[in-house]
Design a protein around this motif. Structure first.
Motif, PDB file in Angstrom:
ATOM      1  N   LEU A  79      44.653  35.735  51.033  1.00  0.00           N
ATOM      2  CA  LEU A  79      44.699  35.179  49.732  1.00  0.00           C
ATOM      3  C   LEU A  79      44.248  36.414  48.763  1.00  0.00           C
ATOM      4  O   LEU A  79      43.288  37.068  48.776  1.00  0.00           O
ATOM      5  CB  LEU A  79      43.607  33.947  49.485  1.00  0.00           C
ATOM      6  N   GLY A  80      44.858  36.098  47.491  1.00  0.00           N
ATOM      7  CA  GLY A  80      44.319  36.883  46.284  1.00  0.00           C
ATOM      8  C   GLY A  80      43.652  36.082  45.275  1.00  0.00           C
ATOM      9  O   GLY A  80      43.909  34.666  45.203  1.00  0.00           O
ATOM     10  N   LEU A  81      42.667  36.618  44.672  1.00  0.00           N
ATOM     11  CA  LEU A  81      41.936  35.893  43.364  1.00  0.00           C
ATOM     12  C   LEU A  81      41.459  34.441  43.777  1.00  0.00           C
ATOM     13  O   LEU A  81      41.428  33.598  43.223  1.00  0.00           O
ATOM     14  CB  LEU A  81      43.071  35.697  42.248  1.00  0.00           C
ATOM     15  N   ASN A  82      40.810  34.336  44.909  1.00  0.00           N
ATOM     16  CA  ASN A  82      40.456  33.175  45.706  1.00  0.00           C
ATOM     17  C   ASN A  82      38.877  33.114  45.333  1.00  0.00           C
ATOM     18  O   ASN A  82      38.175  32.160  45.891  1.00  0.00           O
ATOM     19  CB  ASN A  82      40.530  33.198  46.970  1.00  0.00           C
ATOM     20  N   TYR A  83      38.159  33.846  44.718  1.00  0.00           N
ATOM     21  CA  TYR A  83      36.779  33.782  43.978  1.00  0.00           C
ATOM     22  C   TYR A  83      37.096  34.090  42.322  1.00  0.00           C
ATOM     23  O   TYR A  83      37.469  34.952  41.982  1.00  0.00           O
ATOM     24  CB  TYR A  83      35.759  34.766  44.445  1.00  0.00           C
ATOM     25  N   PHE A  84      36.428  33.005  41.658  1.00  0.00           N
ATOM     26  CA  PHE A  84      36.796  32.920  40.144  1.00  0.00           C
ATOM     27  C   PHE A  84      36.349  34.287  39.406  1.00  0.00           C
ATOM     28  O   PHE A  84      36.857  34.664  38.787  1.00  0.00           O
ATOM     29  CB  PHE A  84      36.178  31.816  39.479  1.00  0.00           C
ATOM     30  N   ASP A  85      35.185  34.649  39.935  1.00  0.00           N
ATOM     31  CA  ASP A  85      34.732  35.853  39.239  1.00  0.00           C
ATOM     32  C   ASP A  85      35.487  37.017  39.325  1.00  0.00           C
ATOM     33  O   ASP A  85      35.529  37.940  38.733  1.00  0.00           O
ATOM     34  CB  ASP A  85      33.277  36.161  39.821  1.00  0.00           C
ATOM     35  N   HIS A  86      36.148  37.129  40.630  1.00  0.00           N
ATOM     36  CA  HIS A  86      36.828  38.070  40.934  1.00  0.00           C
ATOM     37  C   HIS A  86      38.195  38.061  40.202  1.00  0.00           C
ATOM     38  O   HIS A  86      38.744  38.929  39.453  1.00  0.00           O
ATOM     39  CB  HIS A  86      37.373  38.157  42.486  1.00  0.00           C
ATOM     40  N   ALA A  87      38.850  36.929  39.961  1.00  0.00           N
ATOM     41  CA  ALA A  87      39.879  36.719  38.921  1.00  0.00           C
ATOM     42  C   ALA A  87      39.618  37.179  37.499  1.00  0.00           C
ATOM     43  O   ALA A  87      40.423  37.679  36.953  1.00  0.00           O
ATOM     44  CB  ALA A  87      40.331  35.206  39.150  1.00  0.00           C
ATOM     45  N   LYS A  88      38.441  36.520  37.310  1.00  0.00           N
ATOM     46  CA  LYS A  88      37.889  36.975  35.775  1.00  0.00           C
ATOM     47  C   LYS A  88      37.831  38.486  35.613  1.00  0.00           C
ATOM     48  O   LYS A  88      38.184  38.905  34.491  1.00  0.00           O
ATOM     49  CB  LYS A  88      36.800  36.325  35.623  1.00  0.00           C
ATOM     50  N   GLU A  89      37.118  39.214  36.424  1.00  0.00           N
ATOM     51  CA  GLU A  89      36.918  40.659  36.434  1.00  0.00           C
ATOM     52  C   GLU A  89      38.412  41.379  36.202  1.00  0.00           C
ATOM     53  O   GLU A  89      38.398  42.432  35.711  1.00  0.00           O
ATOM     54  CB  GLU A  89      36.186  41.011  37.352  1.00  0.00           C
ATOM     55  N   GLY A  90      39.392  40.820  36.779  1.00  0.00           N
ATOM     56  CA  GLY A  90      40.689  41.365  36.828  1.00  0.00           C
ATOM     57  C   GLY A  90      41.474  40.765  35.645  1.00  0.00           C
ATOM     58  O   GLY A  90      42.610  40.933  35.802  1.00  0.00           O
ATOM     59  N   GLY A  91      40.986  40.044  34.867  1.00  0.00           N
ATOM     60  CA  GLY A  91      41.765  39.625  33.615  1.00  0.00           C
ATOM     61  C   GLY A  91      42.747  38.583  33.874  1.00  0.00           C
ATOM     62  O   GLY A  91      43.354  38.313  33.027  1.00  0.00           O
ATOM     63  N   ARG A  92      42.372  37.702  34.941  1.00  0.00           N
ATOM     64  CA  ARG A  92      43.210  36.605  35.501  1.00  0.00           C
ATOM     65  C   ARG A  92      42.537  35.272  35.114  1.00  0.00           C
ATOM     66  O   ARG A  92      41.137  35.247  35.261  1.00  0.00           O
ATOM     67  CB  ARG A  92      43.470  36.541  36.924  1.00  0.00           C
ATOM     68  N   ASP A  93      43.243  34.286  34.754  1.00  0.00           N
ATOM     69  CA  ASP A  93      42.526  32.929  34.865  1.00  0.00           C
ATOM     70  C   ASP A  93      42.570  32.442  36.282  1.00  0.00           C
ATOM     71  O   ASP A  93      42.859  33.030  37.395  1.00  0.00           O
ATOM     72  CB  ASP A  93      43.629  32.073  34.253  1.00  0.00           C
ATOM     73  N   LYS A  94      41.586  31.383  36.367  1.00  0.00           N
ATOM     74  CA  LYS A  94      41.458  30.743  37.530  1.00  0.00           C
ATOM     75  C   LYS A  94      42.769  29.854  38.323  1.00  0.00           C
ATOM     76  O   LYS A  94      43.488  29.342  37.534  1.00  0.00           O
ATOM     77  CB  LYS A  94      40.510  29.453  37.533  1.00  0.00           C
ATOM     78  N   PRO A  95      43.267  30.476  39.548  1.00  0.00           N
ATOM     79  CA  PRO A  95      44.509  29.944  39.902  1.00  0.00           C
ATOM     80  C   PRO A  95      44.334  28.719  40.108  1.00  0.00           C
ATOM     81  O   PRO A  95      43.385  27.756  40.479  1.00  0.00           O
ATOM     82  CB  PRO A  95      44.542  30.956  41.394  1.00  0.00           C
ATOM     83  N   THR A  96      45.498  27.982  39.974  1.00  0.00           N
ATOM     84  CA  THR A  96      45.755  26.441  40.174  1.00  0.00           C
ATOM     85  C   THR A  96      46.522  26.398  41.697  1.00  0.00           C
ATOM     86  O   THR A  96      46.575  25.347  42.153  1.00  0.00           O
ATOM     87  CB  THR A  96      46.507  25.979  39.246  1.00  0.00           C
ATOM     88  N   TYR A  97      46.950  27.376  42.298  1.00  0.00           N
ATOM     89  CA  TYR A  97      47.633  27.408  43.459  1.00  0.00           C
ATOM     90  C   TYR A  97      47.280  28.764  44.047  1.00  0.00           C
ATOM     91  O   TYR A  97      47.269  29.718  43.463  1.00  0.00           O
ATOM     92  CB  TYR A  97      49.059  27.470  43.601  1.00  0.00           C
ATOM     93  N   VAL A 243      43.188  35.498  55.784  1.00  0.00           N
ATOM     94  CA  VAL A 243      42.033  36.477  55.093  1.00  0.00           C
ATOM     95  C   VAL A 243      41.803  35.774  53.447  1.00  0.00           C
ATOM     96  O   VAL A 243      42.847  35.802  52.973  1.00  0.00           O
ATOM     97  CB  VAL A 243      42.772  37.784  54.985  1.00  0.00           C
ATOM     98  N   MET A 244      40.936  35.383  53.497  1.00  0.00           N
ATOM     99  CA  MET A 244      40.459  34.218  52.535  1.00  0.00           C
ATOM    100  C   MET A 244      39.963  34.917  51.005  1.00  0.00           C
ATOM    101  O   MET A 244      39.454  34.231  50.137  1.00  0.00           O
ATOM    102  CB  MET A 244      39.283  33.561  53.038  1.00  0.00           C
ATOM    103  N   GLY A 245      40.397  36.153  50.739  1.00  0.00           N
ATOM    104  CA  GLY A 245      39.897  36.550  49.313  1.00  0.00           C
ATOM    105  C   GLY A 245      38.542  37.228  49.391  1.00  0.00           C
ATOM    106  O   GLY A 245      37.687  37.031  49.993  1.00  0.00           O
ATOM    107  N   THR A 246      38.399  37.919  48.090  1.00  0.00           N
ATOM    108  CA  THR A 246      37.597  38.730  48.013  1.00  0.00           C
ATOM    109  C   THR A 246      36.343  38.378  46.845  1.00  0.00           C
ATOM    110  O   THR A 246      37.212  37.985  45.558  1.00  0.00           O
ATOM    111  CB  THR A 246      37.481  40.123  47.657  1.00  0.00           C
ATOM    112  N   PRO A 247      35.168  38.415  46.734  1.00  0.00           N
ATOM    113  CA  PRO A 247      34.438  38.093  45.428  1.00  0.00           C
ATOM    114  C   PRO A 247      34.518  39.363  44.359  1.00  0.00           C
ATOM    115  O   PRO A 247      35.070  40.264  44.677  1.00  0.00           O
ATOM    116  CB  PRO A 247      33.169  37.718  45.911  1.00  0.00           C
ATOM    117  N   ALA A 248      33.806  39.293  43.501  1.00  0.00           N
ATOM    118  CA  ALA A 248      33.680  40.010  42.217  1.00  0.00           C
ATOM    119  C   ALA A 248      32.885  41.309  42.757  1.00  0.00           C
ATOM    120  O   ALA A 248      32.372  41.354  43.597  1.00  0.00           O
ATOM    121  CB  ALA A 248      32.982  39.537  40.922  1.00  0.00           C
ATOM    122  N   GLY A 249      33.305  42.568  41.977  1.00  0.00           N
ATOM    123  CA  GLY A 249      32.627  43.702  42.225  1.00  0.00           C
ATOM    124  C   GLY A 249      33.278  44.673  42.894  1.00  0.00           C
ATOM    125  O   GLY A 249      32.926  45.983  43.187  1.00  0.00           O
TER     126      GLY A 249
END
Length: 284
Positions: A79-97, A243-249
């Motif tokens: 899974l990509g972008l499965n922590y909102f802070d990580h999506a945000k740091e990459g310039g992405r919105d919170k995924p809906t899927y 593999v469940m995705g990564t947090p920010a940082g």
């Protein structure tokens, strides 16, 4: 119980932790002794471990050489972008899927083994992730029964070649360099952790410096929902991995970016699951 995959006498062998030693699990004649193969054929690991703790060959933990936790899993679904802070740091919105992608078995790397720098890029990045090992076959599994499919959990470092990841919208090439998906050191059975692997602290450290520090309860799509979504599309089978995705940082989002380099040591630690550690070396 903590299960590992060790290189022993030239082959990967499943073992169970026993103090400062590991005990090799006995294997039936003609059957593979590797951990993933045992899971795929439905072996009762806990029962086998009880036999191993009285009769299994001992391997000192200090001298053990690890194999990837599962050397040839059926599917590795990430899974990509499965922590909102990580999506945000990459310039992405919170995924809906969930943003799903796959890893090949050839990309897996064992605990303690060198992580080779890619020769074609300097943009090598770390990602601390929780790995879910499937123990039962399932298709169209509702959320309330989804965790019944989970055998256990482990640590994963989704080492990523960022410029190659961005060459296409599908990410696959940047996530599948040889020996770039560190996996292990141990499989912790689901009953030994909170349901769904929730509320566990997850960290990544580079040379001892904390780069990522979060909690698995912050995942956008938790384990049960992810299994429900996946089994609505495909059959999950024993020995598959999520593999469940990564947090920010992560390194690419820092200013200036932090890329892994020769001589670094990168660690992924998840509360109750273990610490996955790899030295970074020049690529071949």
């Amino acid at each position: 119980m903590h299960f590992v995959n060790l290189f022993h006498d030239g082959a990967a062998r499943a073992a169970v932790s026993d103090g400062d030693h590991y005990r090799l699990l006995p294997a039936a004649d003609g059957l593979s002794a590797e951990l993933g193969e045992r899971i795929a054929r439905g072996e009762d690991l806990a029962r086998t471990a009880e036999t191993a703790r009285t009769a299994g060959e001992r391997v000192p933990a200090a001298t053990a050489r690890f194999a990837p936790l599962l050397t040839r899993p059926g599917k590795v679904i990430c899974l990509g972008l499965n922590y909102f802070d990580h999506a945000k740091e990459g310039g992405r919105d919170k995924p809906t899927y969930p943003w799903f992608f796959l890893r090949a078995a050839s990309s897996l790397l064992a605990h303690g083994e060198p992580a080779p720098l890619p020769t074609v890029s300097t943009q090598y990045d770390y990602e601390a992730e929780l790995a879910v090992v499937i123990g039962q076959r399932g298709k169209r599994v509702p959320r309330e029964r989804a965790l019944d499919l989970v055998l256990g959990y482990s640590c994963f470092n989704d080492l990523s070649v960022r410029d190659y990841q961005k060459k296409t919208p599908q990410w696959t090439i940047g996530k599948n360099f040889d020996a770039s998906g560190a996996f292990g050191p141990a499989l912790v059975l689901a009953g030994d952790l909170p349901p769904g692997g929730r509320d566990l602290r997850i960290q990544c450290r580079v040379n001892g410096q904390v780069m990522q520090d979060a909690n698995t309860s912050s995942m956008i799509f938790d384990v049960a929902e992810t299994i429900e979504i996946l089994t609505g599309c495909m059959t999950l089978e024993p020995g598959d991995v999520i593999v469940m995705g990564t947090p920010a940082g992560v390194g690419f989002a820092r200013q200036p970016p932090v890329w892994l380099k020769d001589g670094d040591r990168v660690e992924v630690e998840i509360e109750g699951v273990g610490c996955l550690s790899n030295p970074v070396v020049p690529g071949g």
